[in-house]
Design a protein around this motif. Sequence first.
Motif, PDB file in Angstrom:
ATOM      1  N   MET A   1      11.022  22.551   9.085  1.00 55.71           N
ATOM      2  CA  MET A   1       9.847  21.724   9.123  1.00 55.71           C
ATOM      3  C   MET A   1      10.230  20.255   9.189  1.00 55.71           C
ATOM      4  N   GLN A   2       9.334  19.486   9.749  1.00 57.44           N
ATOM      5  CA  GLN A   2       9.558  18.055   9.888  1.00 57.44           C
ATOM      6  C   GLN A   2       8.509  17.307   9.072  1.00 57.44           C
ATOM      7  N   TYR A   3       8.865  16.131   8.660  1.00 56.69           N
ATOM      8  CA  TYR A   3       7.935  15.292   7.916  1.00 56.69           C
ATOM      9  C   TYR A   3       7.912  13.904   8.533  1.00 56.69           C
ATOM     10  N   GLU A   4       6.715  13.351   8.633  1.00 55.67           N
ATOM     11  CA  GLU A   4       6.541  11.986   9.124  1.00 55.67           C
ATOM     12  C   GLU A   4       5.759  11.215   8.078  1.00 55.67           C
ATOM     13  N   PRO A   5       5.913   9.903   8.021  1.00 54.01           N
ATOM     14  CA  PRO A   5       5.075   9.135   7.105  1.00 54.01           C
ATOM     15  C   PRO A   5       3.596   9.391   7.410  1.00 54.01           C
ATOM     16  N   ALA A   6       2.817   9.573   6.370  1.00 49.64           N
ATOM     17  CA  ALA A   6       1.382   9.829   6.545  1.00 49.64           C
ATOM     18  C   ALA A   6       0.693   8.565   7.054  1.00 49.64           C
ATOM     19  N   PRO A   7      -0.258   8.729   7.956  1.00 56.92           N
ATOM     20  CA  PRO A   7      -1.002   7.570   8.467  1.00 56.92           C
ATOM     21  C   PRO A   7      -2.071   7.142   7.457  1.00 56.92           C
ATOM     22  N   LEU A   8      -1.705   6.244   6.574  1.00 55.63           N
ATOM     23  CA  LEU A   8      -2.615   5.825   5.505  1.00 55.63           C
ATOM     24  C   LEU A   8      -3.347   4.543   5.865  1.00 55.63           C
ATOM     25  N   ARG A   9      -4.587   4.447   5.392  1.00 56.57           N
ATOM     26  CA  ARG A   9      -5.351   3.213   5.528  1.00 56.57           C
ATOM     27  C   ARG A   9      -4.961   2.287   4.381  1.00 56.57           C
ATOM     28  N   GLU A  10      -5.305   1.016   4.523  1.00 61.96           N
ATOM     29  CA  GLU A  10      -4.923   0.017   3.520  1.00 61.96           C
ATOM     30  C   GLU A  10      -5.433   0.385   2.131  1.00 61.96           C
ATOM     31  N   GLY A  11      -6.648   0.896   2.030  1.00 66.47           N
ATOM     32  CA  GLY A  11      -7.195   1.298   0.734  1.00 66.47           C
ATOM     33  C   GLY A  11      -6.395   2.414   0.097  1.00 66.47           C
ATOM     34  N   GLN A  12      -5.908   3.347   0.898  1.00 70.87           N
ATOM     35  CA  GLN A  12      -5.099   4.451   0.388  1.00 70.87           C
ATOM     36  C   GLN A  12      -3.742   3.946  -0.098  1.00 70.87           C
ATOM     37  N   VAL A  13      -3.170   2.992   0.634  1.00 68.79           N
ATOM     38  CA  VAL A  13      -1.898   2.402   0.226  1.00 68.79           C
ATOM     39  C   VAL A  13      -2.077   1.668  -1.103  1.00 68.79           C
ATOM     40  N   SER A  14      -3.179   0.946  -1.246  1.00 66.80           N
ATOM     41  CA  SER A  14      -3.460   0.235  -2.498  1.00 66.80           C
ATOM     42  C   SER A  14      -3.569   1.203  -3.666  1.00 66.80           C
ATOM     43  N   LYS A  15      -4.236   2.346  -3.458  1.00 68.05           N
ATOM     44  CA  LYS A  15      -4.360   3.351  -4.515  1.00 68.05           C
ATOM     45  C   LYS A  15      -2.991   3.902  -4.901  1.00 68.05           C
ATOM     46  N   LEU A  16      -2.150   4.178  -3.922  1.00 69.39           N
ATOM     47  CA  LEU A  16      -0.804   4.672  -4.213  1.00 69.39           C
ATOM     48  C   LEU A  16      -0.038   3.665  -5.064  1.00 69.39           C
ATOM     49  N   ARG A  17      -0.175   2.390  -4.749  1.00 67.50           N
ATOM     50  CA  ARG A  17       0.518   1.356  -5.524  1.00 67.50           C
ATOM     51  C   ARG A  17      -0.006   1.312  -6.962  1.00 67.50           C
ATOM     52  N   GLU A  18      -1.322   1.496  -7.129  1.00 59.65           N
ATOM     53  CA  GLU A  18      -1.897   1.540  -8.478  1.00 59.65           C
ATOM     54  C   GLU A  18      -1.325   2.729  -9.257  1.00 59.65           C
ATOM     55  N   TYR A  19      -1.270   3.898  -8.602  1.00 61.22           N
ATOM     56  CA  TYR A  19      -0.723   5.089  -9.251  1.00 61.22           C
ATOM     57  C   TYR A  19       0.749   4.890  -9.617  1.00 61.22           C
ATOM     58  N   GLU A  20       1.498   4.239  -8.733  1.00 60.51           N
ATOM     59  CA  GLU A  20       2.898   3.957  -9.029  1.00 60.51           C
ATOM     60  C   GLU A  20       3.022   3.115 -10.296  1.00 60.51           C
ATOM     61  N   GLN A  21       2.209   2.079 -10.404  1.00 61.69           N
ATOM     62  CA  GLN A  21       2.263   1.210 -11.580  1.00 61.69           C
ATOM     63  C   GLN A  21       1.888   1.970 -12.849  1.00 61.69           C
ATOM     64  N   GLN A  22       0.824   2.764 -12.764  1.00 62.32           N
ATOM     65  CA  GLN A  22       0.378   3.533 -13.925  1.00 62.32           C
ATOM     66  C   GLN A  22       1.451   4.520 -14.384  1.00 62.32           C
TER      67      GLN A  22
END
Length: 58
Positions: A1-22
């Motif tokens: 199987m292959q994996y590519e970076p997910a096509p995220l919108r800016e809001g989704q990227v912001s949420k990921l960063r919040e989760y990382e901090q938490q």
Amino acid sequence: MQYEPAPLREGQVSKLREYEQQLSQLTGSPVILIAYSEKDVNGNPLDGDVSPTEKKRP
């Protein structure tokens, strides 16, 4: 199987960063979350994918 970076919108990227901090604060260690889309050997999305940013939970 292959994996590519997910096509995220800016809001989704912001949420990921919040989760990382938490999670980093909770664990006391740096946490980095990575979003990938799973592809078959031909580069096609696998059947049953919920979305590029979510995985089905058992």
